[in-house]
Design an enzyme around this catalytic site. Structure first.
Site, mmCIF file in Angstrom:
data_model
loop_
_atom_site.group_PDB
_atom_site.id
_atom_site.type_symbol
_atom_site.label_atom_id
_atom_site.label_comp_id
_atom_site.label_asym_id
_atom_site.label_seq_id
_atom_site.Cartn_x
_atom_site.Cartn_y
_atom_site.Cartn_z
ATOM 1 N N GLN A 64 -163.778 42.405 -14.514
ATOM 2 C CA GLN A 64 -163.521 43.317 -16.033
ATOM 3 C C GLN A 64 -164.653 42.281 -16.961
ATOM 4 O OE1 GLN A 64 -163.571 45.042 -18.815
ATOM 5 N NE2 GLN A 64 -161.781 45.668 -18.382
ATOM 6 N N ARG A 66 -164.738 42.622 -20.073
ATOM 7 C CA ARG A 66 -164.094 42.130 -21.440
ATOM 8 C C ARG A 66 -162.933 41.267 -21.245
ATOM 9 N NH1 ARG A 66 -160.985 47.084 -24.716
ATOM 10 N NH2 ARG A 66 -160.596 45.959 -26.833
ATOM 11 N N SER A 80 -148.664 54.454 -30.381
ATOM 12 C CA SER A 80 -149.058 55.863 -30.020
ATOM 13 C C SER A 80 -148.579 56.412 -28.654
ATOM 14 C CB SER A 80 -150.772 56.011 -30.091
ATOM 15 O OG SER A 80 -151.156 57.363 -29.794
ATOM 16 N N GLY A 85 -147.216 59.207 -25.288
ATOM 17 C CA GLY A 85 -147.146 58.944 -24.013
ATOM 18 C C GLY A 85 -148.827 58.793 -23.844
ATOM 19 N N GLN A 88 -154.779 60.097 -21.474
ATOM 20 C CA GLN A 88 -155.746 59.951 -20.377
ATOM 21 C C GLN A 88 -155.381 58.930 -19.369
ATOM 22 O OE1 GLN A 88 -159.384 61.232 -20.139
ATOM 23 N NE2 GLN A 88 -158.613 60.495 -18.329
ATOM 24 N N GLU A 108 -157.846 49.523 -18.554
ATOM 25 C CA GLU A 108 -156.928 48.375 -18.848
ATOM 26 C C GLU A 108 -156.283 48.179 -19.892
ATOM 27 O OE1 GLU A 108 -157.277 43.399 -18.340
ATOM 28 O OE2 GLU A 108 -158.608 44.521 -17.594
ATOM 29 N N ARG A 109 -156.975 48.617 -21.217
ATOM 30 C CA ARG A 109 -156.192 48.520 -22.601
ATOM 31 C C ARG A 109 -155.272 49.311 -22.665
ATOM 32 N NH1 ARG A 109 -157.552 51.436 -27.166
ATOM 33 N NH2 ARG A 109 -157.143 50.335 -29.317
ATOM 34 N N ASN A 142 -167.323 49.696 -20.900
ATOM 35 C CA ASN A 142 -167.137 48.986 -22.187
ATOM 36 C C ASN A 142 -168.248 49.084 -23.028
ATOM 37 O OD1 ASN A 142 -164.486 47.179 -22.050
ATOM 38 N ND2 ASN A 142 -165.147 47.200 -20.024
ATOM 39 N N ALA A 146 -168.291 50.483 -26.672
ATOM 40 C CA ALA A 146 -168.851 49.320 -27.640
ATOM 41 C C ALA A 146 -167.383 48.417 -27.743
ATOM 42 C CB ALA A 146 -169.014 50.027 -29.395
#
Length: 306
Positions: A64, A66, A80, A85, A88, A108-109, A142, A146
């Site tokens: 990864q 990032r 959120s 839930g 995506q 991953e985020r 990524n 951005a």
């Protein structure tokens, strides 16, 4: 070991959208990020239903690009997720080293935020995806969103070029960036580590960092820039005054007729100026090829890759 890839990026043009399109219940048209304001419509592949995967069986992609995840942003996303839930699903592949575990291809985020939200399971699409595609998708996802710092972006581009032998032109087309943006971003990797750290932390902008390239002491000028809040224009003017002095020219040894003839033959064969320098014992030395512009360099890389 460098893996040869189609220089036009065939099969990667739809990139992440080709994977994410599987989550729709019906065949649909999706908007794919593009460098233009209007999205590009792409027909999604055959539908695939997400499955539920235990969150503790999932691991991040080790390649990864990032490296920094802002805690405040993750906390907002976690709030959120608690409320609505995960909309995506993640894209996963079976872990190539451990049976029963999975590796993140995209998302991953969301996975990190889901842990903050104390979820035990997440929706996911599990696909058999090779290492090459995982790396490409991780970087391109990524870059298109951005989500990378300028240094992470530059390292991602360099990794794709090194691993898959992309030309800058082909890679720029794949990630939806201009070729000049790609070249200027890669130049950031020539800066000292201390300057790159300031850029990665956000204390320096990419414009400031590019202005430091070629300065006699870029680290000192970078720190001065941060302390005084200098503009990019001010840094450019200071850098011009502090250009590193050119190295003293070294007298080249005389070349024999055979060497000059070989230089002429090679120059004629590739259409670029070639110089041969014998500098060490047992006939060792170096071969220099001079190119006029980036198009020349691309043609040379293609010739060498044949």
């Amino acid at each position: 070991m460098t893996q040869k890839r189609d220089p036009r990026g065939r099969g990667l043009g739809r990139g992440l959208s080709a994977l994410l399109g599987d989550v729709e219940p019906e065949r649909a048209v999706e908007a794919v990020p593009s460098p233009d304001p209007a999205p590009v419509a792409v027909v999604a592949p055959a539908p695939r239903t997400p499955q539920t995967v235990a969150i503790d069986t999932i691991a991040p992609n080790p390649d990864q690009p990032r490296r920094r995840f802002i805690e405040a942003d993750l906390s907002e996303l976690a709030a959120s997720i608690r409320e609505r839930g995960i909309i995506q699903p993640l894209i996963l592949r079976p872990d190539p080293n451990t049976e029963g575990r999975y590796q993140i291809v995209a998302g991953e985020r969301r996975w990190r935020a889901a842990q903050i939200a104390e979820l035990h399971e997440v929706p996911a699409i599990v696909r058999e995806i090779d290492d090459a595609t995982v790396l490409e998708v991780a970087i391109i996802e990524n870059v298109q969103r951005a989500d990378l710092t300028p240094i992470e972006e530059a390292q991602g581009y360099a990794q794709l070029i090194e691993t898959f032998a992309y030309t800058q032109e082909a890679l720029a087309r794949i990630v939806g960036k201009s070729r000049s943006h790609l070249a200027n971003t890669l130049r950031l990797l020539s800066l000292p580590e201390a300057v790159r750290a300031l850029l990665a932390s956000g204390e320096l902008s990419a414009g400031h960092a590019r202005a430091l390239i070629g300065a006699s002491d870029p680290v000192a000028l970078a720190r001065e820039t941060v302390e005084k809040g200098l503009t990019v224009r001010q840094v450019e003017q200071l850098a011009k005054k502090r250009v590193a002095p050119p190295a003293a020219p070294r007298r080249a040894p005389p070349r024999d007729a055979d060497t000059r003839m070989l230089e002429g033959d090679l120059s004629a064969a590739i259409g670029m100026k070639v110089q041969i320098r014998h500098s060490g014992p047992e006939g060792s030395g170096e071969l220099r090829i001079r190119y006029r512009d980036l198009d020349d360099l691309d043609r040379l890389c293609q010739r060498l890759g044949e």
